[in-house]
Design an enzyme around this catalytic site. Structure first.
Site, PDB file in Angstrom:
ATOM      1  N   VAL A 184       0.707  -1.163  -0.049  1.00 21.19           N
ATOM      2  CA  VAL A 184       0.353  -0.277  -0.183  1.00 21.19           C
ATOM      3  C   VAL A 184       0.837   1.820   0.082  1.00 21.19           C
ATOM      4  O   VAL A 184       0.469   2.339  -0.630  1.00 21.19           O
ATOM      5  CB  VAL A 184      -1.325  -0.254   1.612  1.00 21.19           C
ATOM      6  CG1 VAL A 184      -1.652   0.956   1.254  1.00 21.19           C
ATOM      7  CG2 VAL A 184      -2.289  -0.762   0.991  1.00 21.19           C
ATOM      8  N   VAL A 185       1.687   0.978   0.737  1.00 21.67           N
ATOM      9  CA  VAL A 185       3.071   2.452   1.125  1.00 21.67           C
ATOM     10  C   VAL A 185       3.471   2.791  -0.343  1.00 21.67           C
ATOM     11  O   VAL A 185       3.328   3.774  -0.826  1.00 21.67           O
ATOM     12  CB  VAL A 185       4.084   2.391   1.937  1.00 21.67           C
ATOM     13  CG1 VAL A 185       4.592   3.285   1.945  1.00 21.67           C
ATOM     14  CG2 VAL A 185       3.244   2.561   3.459  1.00 21.67           C
ATOM     15  N   ARG A 186       4.132   1.822  -0.620  1.00 21.50           N
ATOM     16  CA  ARG A 186       4.842   1.555  -1.890  1.00 21.50           C
ATOM     17  C   ARG A 186       3.676   1.920  -3.037  1.00 21.50           C
ATOM     18  O   ARG A 186       4.476   3.318  -3.742  1.00 21.50           O
ATOM     19  CB  ARG A 186       5.808   0.376  -2.331  1.00 21.50           C
ATOM     20  CG  ARG A 186       6.990   0.698  -1.011  1.00 21.50           C
ATOM     21  CD  ARG A 186       8.054   0.445  -1.678  1.00 21.50           C
ATOM     22  NE  ARG A 186       9.050  -0.218  -0.785  1.00 21.50           N
ATOM     23  CZ  ARG A 186       9.853  -0.703  -0.248  1.00 21.50           C
ATOM     24  NH1 ARG A 186       9.992  -1.845  -1.174  1.00 21.50           N
ATOM     25  NH2 ARG A 186      10.817  -0.355   0.618  1.00 21.50           N
TER      26      ARG A 186
ATOM     27  N   THR B 196      -7.813 -12.368   7.084  1.00 17.25           N
ATOM     28  CA  THR B 196      -7.591 -13.634   7.613  1.00 17.25           C
ATOM     29  C   THR B 196      -7.622 -15.096   7.491  1.00 17.25           C
ATOM     30  O   THR B 196      -7.833 -15.271   6.851  1.00 17.25           O
ATOM     31  CB  THR B 196      -9.439 -13.593   8.797  1.00 17.25           C
ATOM     32  OG1 THR B 196      -9.926 -14.678   9.581  1.00 17.25           O
ATOM     33  CG2 THR B 196     -10.534 -13.702   7.036  1.00 17.25           C
TER      34      THR B 196
ATOM     35  N   ASP C  39      -8.819 -17.227   9.244  1.00 16.62           N
ATOM     36  CA  ASP C  39      -9.770 -17.904   9.313  1.00 16.62           C
ATOM     37  C   ASP C  39     -10.740 -18.398   7.531  1.00 16.62           C
ATOM     38  O   ASP C  39     -11.645 -18.874   7.364  1.00 16.62           O
ATOM     39  CB  ASP C  39     -11.163 -17.567   9.837  1.00 16.62           C
ATOM     40  CG  ASP C  39     -10.684 -17.818  11.908  1.00 16.62           C
ATOM     41  OD1 ASP C  39      -9.623 -17.664  11.520  1.00 16.62           O
ATOM     42  OD2 ASP C  39     -11.809 -16.977  11.670  1.00 16.62           O
TER      43      ASP C  39
ATOM     44  N   HIS D 222      -1.991 -45.324  13.773  1.00 18.29           N
ATOM     45  CA  HIS D 222      -2.597 -43.856  13.948  1.00 18.29           C
ATOM     46  C   HIS D 222      -3.772 -43.562  14.084  1.00 18.29           C
ATOM     47  O   HIS D 222      -4.182 -44.030  13.203  1.00 18.29           O
ATOM     48  CB  HIS D 222      -1.959 -42.600  14.209  1.00 18.29           C
ATOM     49  CG  HIS D 222      -1.334 -42.217  13.135  1.00 18.29           C
ATOM     50  ND1 HIS D 222      -0.224 -42.088  11.542  1.00 18.29           N
ATOM     51  CD2 HIS D 222      -2.305 -41.626  12.512  1.00 18.29           C
ATOM     52  CE1 HIS D 222      -0.614 -41.643  10.766  1.00 18.29           C
ATOM     53  NE2 HIS D 222      -1.885 -41.209  11.389  1.00 18.29           N
TER      54      HIS D 222
HETATM   55  O1  F6P Z   1      -9.879 -14.107  13.741  1.00 20.66           O
HETATM   56  C1  F6P Z   1      -8.778 -15.042  13.378  1.00 20.66           C
HETATM   57  C2  F6P Z   1      -9.019 -15.876  14.994  1.00 20.66           C
HETATM   58  O2  F6P Z   1      -7.228 -16.203  14.702  1.00 20.66           O
HETATM   59  C3  F6P Z   1      -9.063 -16.558  14.793  1.00 20.66           C
HETATM   60  O3  F6P Z   1      -9.925 -17.868  14.530  1.00 20.66           O
HETATM   61  C4  F6P Z   1      -9.819 -17.008  16.307  1.00 20.66           C
HETATM   62  O4  F6P Z   1     -10.754 -17.411  16.766  1.00 20.66           O
HETATM   63  C5  F6P Z   1      -9.110 -15.635  17.034  1.00 20.66           C
HETATM   64  O5  F6P Z   1      -8.661 -14.871  15.793  1.00 20.66           O
HETATM   65  C6  F6P Z   1      -8.731 -15.533  17.723  1.00 20.66           C
HETATM   66  O6  F6P Z   1      -8.233 -14.002  18.292  1.00 20.66           O
HETATM   67  P1  F6P Z   1      -7.815 -13.357  20.092  1.00 20.66           P
HETATM   68  O7  F6P Z   1      -6.011 -13.332  19.209  1.00 20.66           O
HETATM   69  O8  F6P Z   1      -8.235 -12.183  19.540  1.00 20.66           O
HETATM   70  O9  F6P Z   1      -7.381 -14.042  20.874  1.00 20.66           O
END
Ligand code: F6P
Length: 323
Positions: free
Chosen positions: A23-25, A125, A127, A215
């Protein structure tokens, strides 16, 4: 537009620094001044703003975390918070903002956009639950970290003939568990989006034992209920009849650290540069995402409308491979 701001918000991941750098560059390349806002929306409310230069982002592409810091900021979501945020933006002459974050942070970006301020979001993220992108920044690196751990756990699980529950992050999302289960050769994956009965889990473990496996590896998403520890307690009570004894590893925040993978560095750089371009060309109110290997703009409203669900194709693939 002469001056833009950039902030990182919500849970961190290794793609943030490469993205800030981009973003900066890119901003400087387009003749803009770029202001870094510290600690996400918290710093936006309190006015923690500083100018960034091409040099101030030197050497950070391979550094985990975020040089700007990040935070979760409930105050921002109150009307007063948004008002203070706009005040800071005015005070520093910032005319456009790049928000790098997950669903919560992008919902904040949408609020600013609705208040009339040009904002572009970058999905970031581990997630991977933001709509409008096939993959968010940080996911690939987190997956590699998980796989490294899973391979090691399999070594010890095989040596001792044990069943392991390995918990990945994902508050409401099973993506990391699902994909690391496929790529890590798990016998079963437990995710919040798919209901699995306790008896099915017992059957999988017993079946692996009877078929002579060394396992049994089960990947559990953090958001799966009743939760990894509760499941472990139930399984330990039954371990005599299941064949394998049971152990648990919760990977936790190790999944959010480390140097970004090649894929994440490239993705973060592409999306960072694309966000700046979008701001300049009147594309405020969108996120920049990576859809079918192309940079795509999606309205913030759509991006945060609901948590993206794992694709049925991946769920089916995991089941086919769990033999
Ligand atoms: O949103 C990303 C995440 O890593 C989730 O998977 C997890 O539940 C949460 O953040 C943990 O958040 P914190 O670091 O604020 O405890």
């Amino acid at each position: 537009m002469k001056r833009i701001g950039v902030l990182t918000s919500g849970g961190d991941n290794p793609g943030l620094n490469p993205c800030i750098r981009a973003v900066v560059r890119a901003g400087i390349h387009h003749g803009l001044e770029v202001m870094g806002i510290r600690r996400g929306y918290t710093g936006l409310l309190s006015g923690e703003v500083e100018e960034m230069t091409a040099r101030s982002v030197g050497g950070i592409i391979g550094r985990g975390g975020t040089i700007l810091g990040t935070a979760r900021c409930p105050e921002f979501y109150k009307p007063r918070g948004r008002r203070d945020a706009l005040r800071t933006l005015n005070r520093f002459g910032i005319e456009g903002l790049v928000v790098i974050g997950g669903n919560g942070s992008l919902t904040g970006a949408l609020e600013l956009w609705r208040a009339g301020f040009p904002v572009v979001g970058i999905p970031s993220t581990i997630d991977n639950d933001v709509n409008g992108t096939d993959i968010s920044i940080g996911v690939d690196t987190a997956l590699n970290t998980i796989l490294d751990a899973v391979d090691k756990i399999k070594d010890t699980a095989s040596s001792h003939n044990r069943a392991f529950l390995v918990e990945t992050m994902g508050r409401n999302s099973g993506y990391l568990a699902l994909v690391s289960g496929i790529a890590g050769g798990a016998e079963m994956v437990l995710i919040p989006e798919v209901e699995t009965k306790f008896e099915e889990i017992c059957h999988t473990i017993e079946d692996a034992y009877v078929r002579g496996k060394s396992h049994c590896l089960i990947i559990v998403a953090e958001g799966w209920r009743p939760g990894t520890q509760a499941l472990a307690r139930q399984l330990v009570e039954r371990q005599e009849e299941l064949g394998f004894s049971v152990r648990v590893t919760q990977l936790g925040h190790v999944q959010r650290g480390g140097a970004a993978s090649a894929f994440d560095r490239l993705l973060a750089t592409r999306l960072g540069a694309a966000a700046v371009k979008a701001l300049i060309s009147g594309g405020g109110g969108n996120i920049v995402g990576w859809v079918r290997s192309t940079i795509t703009l999606t309205p913030l409203e759509e991006a945060v409308a609901f948590d993206k669900q794992p694709s049925p194709e991946l769920v089916e693939l995991a089941e086919i491979m769990e033999k």
